[in-house]
Design a protein around this motif. Structure first.
Motif, PDB file in Angstrom:
ATOM      1  N   LEU A  28       0.830  -1.209   0.000  1.00 18.85           N
ATOM      2  CA  LEU A  28       0.000   0.000   0.000  1.00 18.85           C
ATOM      3  C   LEU A  28       0.863   1.258   0.000  1.00 18.85           C
ATOM      4  CD1 LEU A  28      -2.903  -0.899   2.446  1.00 18.85           C
ATOM      5  CD2 LEU A  28      -3.062  -0.479   0.010  1.00 18.85           C
ATOM      6  N   PHE A  29       1.935   1.267   0.778  1.00 25.41           N
ATOM      7  CA  PHE A  29       2.846   2.412   0.769  1.00 25.41           C
ATOM      8  C   PHE A  29       3.424   2.633  -0.623  1.00 25.41           C
ATOM      9  CE2 PHE A  29       4.117   2.118   5.524  1.00 25.41           C
ATOM     10  CZ  PHE A  29       2.963   2.788   5.865  1.00 25.41           C
ATOM     11  N   LEU A  30       3.870   1.564  -1.256  1.00 20.45           N
ATOM     12  CA  LEU A  30       4.461   1.703  -2.585  1.00 20.45           C
ATOM     13  C   LEU A  30       3.430   2.153  -3.613  1.00 20.45           C
ATOM     14  CD1 LEU A  30       6.924  -1.308  -2.602  1.00 20.45           C
ATOM     15  CD2 LEU A  30       7.451   1.116  -2.385  1.00 20.45           C
ATOM     16  N   PHE A  31       2.180   1.639  -3.505  1.00 14.24           N
ATOM     17  CA  PHE A  31       1.122   2.130  -4.378  1.00 14.24           C
ATOM     18  C   PHE A  31       0.880   3.615  -4.136  1.00 14.24           C
ATOM     19  CE2 PHE A  31      -0.869  -2.213  -5.088  1.00 14.24           C
ATOM     20  CZ  PHE A  31      -0.486  -2.242  -6.423  1.00 14.24           C
ATOM     21  N   GLY A  32       0.849   4.025  -2.880  1.00 16.46           N
ATOM     22  CA  GLY A  32       0.665   5.436  -2.563  1.00 16.46           C
ATOM     23  C   GLY A  32       1.775   6.288  -3.129  1.00 16.46           C
ATOM     24  N   ILE A  33       2.999   5.809  -3.064  1.00 11.79           N
ATOM     25  CA  ILE A  33       4.132   6.546  -3.620  1.00 11.79           C
ATOM     26  C   ILE A  33       3.988   6.663  -5.131  1.00 11.79           C
ATOM     27  CG2 ILE A  33       6.613   6.424  -4.071  1.00 11.79           C
ATOM     28  CD1 ILE A  33       6.842   5.095  -1.264  1.00 11.79           C
ATOM     29  N   MET A  34       3.592   5.561  -5.773  1.00 13.07           N
ATOM     30  CA  MET A  34       3.476   5.583  -7.229  1.00 13.07           C
ATOM     31  C   MET A  34       2.285   6.415  -7.691  1.00 13.07           C
ATOM     32  SD  MET A  34       4.563   1.743  -8.393  1.00 13.07           S
ATOM     33  CE  MET A  34       3.245   0.960  -7.524  1.00 13.07           C
ATOM     34  N   LEU A  35       1.200   6.434  -6.932  1.00  9.66           N
ATOM     35  CA  LEU A  35      -0.002   7.127  -7.371  1.00  9.66           C
ATOM     36  C   LEU A  35       0.012   8.624  -7.091  1.00  9.66           C
ATOM     37  CD1 LEU A  35      -2.720   4.538  -6.352  1.00  9.66           C
ATOM     38  CD2 LEU A  35      -1.959   5.106  -8.645  1.00  9.66           C
ATOM     39  N   THR A  36       0.888   9.099  -6.234  1.00  6.09           N
ATOM     40  CA  THR A  36       0.884  10.524  -5.913  1.00  6.09           C
ATOM     41  C   THR A  36       1.668  11.366  -6.903  1.00  6.09           C
ATOM     42  OG1 THR A  36       2.753  10.190  -4.425  1.00  6.09           O
ATOM     43  CG2 THR A  36       0.542  10.206  -3.453  1.00  6.09           C
ATOM     44  N   ARG A  37       2.326  10.759  -7.831  1.00  7.31           N
ATOM     45  CA  ARG A  37       3.061  11.461  -8.895  1.00  7.31           C
ATOM     46  C   ARG A  37       4.141  12.390  -8.346  1.00  7.31           C
ATOM     47  NH1 ARG A  37      -2.193  13.230 -12.095  1.00  7.31           N
ATOM     48  NH2 ARG A  37      -2.769  11.226 -12.957  1.00  7.31           N
ATOM     49  N   THR A  38       4.746  11.991  -7.256  1.00  9.73           N
ATOM     50  CA  THR A  38       5.851  12.785  -6.738  1.00  9.73           C
ATOM     51  C   THR A  38       7.140  12.357  -7.422  1.00  9.73           C
ATOM     52  OG1 THR A  38       6.271  11.234  -4.943  1.00  9.73           O
ATOM     53  CG2 THR A  38       4.800  13.075  -4.479  1.00  9.73           C
ATOM     54  N   ARG A  39       8.138  13.214  -7.274  1.00  7.70           N
ATOM     55  CA  ARG A  39       9.448  12.854  -7.819  1.00  7.70           C
ATOM     56  C   ARG A  39       9.994  11.681  -7.035  1.00  7.70           C
ATOM     57  NH1 ARG A  39      14.192  15.740  -8.185  1.00  7.70           N
ATOM     58  NH2 ARG A  39      13.949  16.026  -5.969  1.00  7.70           N
ATOM     59  N   ILE A  40      10.567  10.726  -7.740  1.00  4.68           N
ATOM     60  CA  ILE A  40      11.193   9.608  -7.066  1.00  4.68           C
ATOM     61  C   ILE A  40      12.683   9.886  -7.057  1.00  4.68           C
ATOM     62  CG2 ILE A  40      11.637   7.150  -7.155  1.00  4.68           C
ATOM     63  CD1 ILE A  40       8.834   6.794  -7.671  1.00  4.68           C
ATOM     64  N   VAL A  56      -8.571   7.112  -5.681  1.00  7.85           N
ATOM     65  CA  VAL A  56      -9.482   8.202  -6.037  1.00  7.85           C
ATOM     66  C   VAL A  56      -8.823   9.562  -5.815  1.00  7.85           C
ATOM     67  CG1 VAL A  56     -11.628   9.342  -5.335  1.00  7.85           C
ATOM     68  CG2 VAL A  56     -11.582   6.874  -5.696  1.00  7.85           C
ATOM     69  N   ILE A  57      -8.141   9.729  -4.686  1.00 10.99           N
ATOM     70  CA  ILE A  57      -7.490  11.013  -4.398  1.00 10.99           C
ATOM     71  C   ILE A  57      -6.366  11.280  -5.372  1.00 10.99           C
ATOM     72  CG2 ILE A  57      -6.025  12.193  -2.724  1.00 10.99           C
ATOM     73  CD1 ILE A  57      -7.747  10.909  -0.525  1.00 10.99           C
ATOM     74  N   ALA A  58      -5.594  10.262  -5.709  1.00 12.02           N
ATOM     75  CA  ALA A  58      -4.433  10.454  -6.586  1.00 12.02           C
ATOM     76  C   ALA A  58      -4.847  10.684  -8.041  1.00 12.02           C
ATOM     77  CB  ALA A  58      -3.513   9.252  -6.499  1.00 12.02           C
ATOM     78  N   ARG A  59      -5.953  10.129  -8.469  1.00 12.59           N
ATOM     79  CA  ARG A  59      -6.356  10.217  -9.869  1.00 12.59           C
ATOM     80  C   ARG A  59      -7.386  11.301 -10.147  1.00 12.59           C
ATOM     81  NH1 ARG A  59      -2.425   8.400 -12.723  1.00 12.59           N
ATOM     82  NH2 ARG A  59      -1.754   6.381 -12.010  1.00 12.59           N
ATOM     83  N   LEU A 114      -9.026  -2.200   2.260  1.00 12.87           N
ATOM     84  CA  LEU A 114      -9.501  -2.082   0.878  1.00 12.87           C
ATOM     85  C   LEU A 114     -10.039  -0.676   0.625  1.00 12.87           C
ATOM     86  CD1 LEU A 114     -10.121  -3.396  -1.844  1.00 12.87           C
ATOM     87  CD2 LEU A 114     -12.334  -4.077  -0.896  1.00 12.87           C
ATOM     88  N   ALA A 115     -10.802  -0.130   1.579  1.00  8.28           N
ATOM     89  CA  ALA A 115     -11.335   1.227   1.431  1.00  8.28           C
ATOM     90  C   ALA A 115     -10.202   2.249   1.371  1.00  8.28           C
ATOM     91  CB  ALA A 115     -12.281   1.542   2.583  1.00  8.28           C
ATOM     92  N   ALA A 116      -9.156   2.043   2.166  1.00  6.88           N
ATOM     93  CA  ALA A 116      -8.014   2.962   2.135  1.00  6.88           C
ATOM     94  C   ALA A 116      -7.319   2.917   0.778  1.00  6.88           C
ATOM     95  CB  ALA A 116      -7.031   2.609   3.248  1.00  6.88           C
TER      96      ALA A 116
END
Length: 169
Positions: free
Chosen positions: A75-87, A164-167, A156-158
């Protein structure tokens, strides 16, 4: 004599795992790369699982691997990938005045060690309080099935909320 040898080997294994965990935990909070931080978190959580397995708590160790490493870190890695921040390295994340943080960490460590030593001292758990993996599984999947499933729905809701927030365009 083999019990003493196993005890020494168990102590050595504990020391090695603990040293790796402490190094990874320090790197976790000092790295500027958010992906590296997530990977150091995997090492720390894997060390916790290894310590549980070393103590003979197989169920908790495997649950640690499945839930924390297999779900939360993903979930952390998905959050990192979905927020479109610089890696990569983030500028401005390093604060020059570290003394208050070091003093606060030392204070928390001192209070924790004092509380554990004064609260428990030389107390040992009685052998009859140990439970088997089957008893833990029966408890989770009979008495605590509703909270167990509620946590899975919450995770699952998180995940859906993060997407939804990232997209949102």
């Amino acid at each position: 004599m083999t019990v003493l040898g196993a005890l020494v080997a168990q102590n050595i294994a504990f020391g090695v795992i603990a040293a790796i965990m402490v190094f990874a935990a320090i790197r976790l909070v000092t790295t500027r790369n958010v992906v590296h931080a997530a990977l150091f978190l995997v090492v720390v959580l894997g060390g916790v699982a290894a310590l549980f397995l070393l103590m003979g708590a197989e169920f908790v160790g495997i649950t640690q691997i499945l839930v924390y490493i297999g779900a939360v870190v993903v979930l952390f890695l998905f959050g990192i990938m979905l927020t479109r921040t610089r890696i990569g390295d983030e500028e401005g994340t390093d604060h020059p005045n570290r003394l208050p943080a070091v003093l606060a960490a030392a204070l928390v460590a001192t209070v924790t060690i004092y509380a554990v030593v004064s609260g428990f001292g030389d107390v040992e758990l009685p052998a009859e309080t140990r439970t088997t993996t089957a008893e833990v599984a029966d408890s989770i999947f009979s008495t605590y099935i509703v909270p167990f499933e509620a946590v899975s729905v919450l995770l699952l809701a998180a995940l859906i909320g993060a997407i939804v927030i990232a997209r949102r365009d």
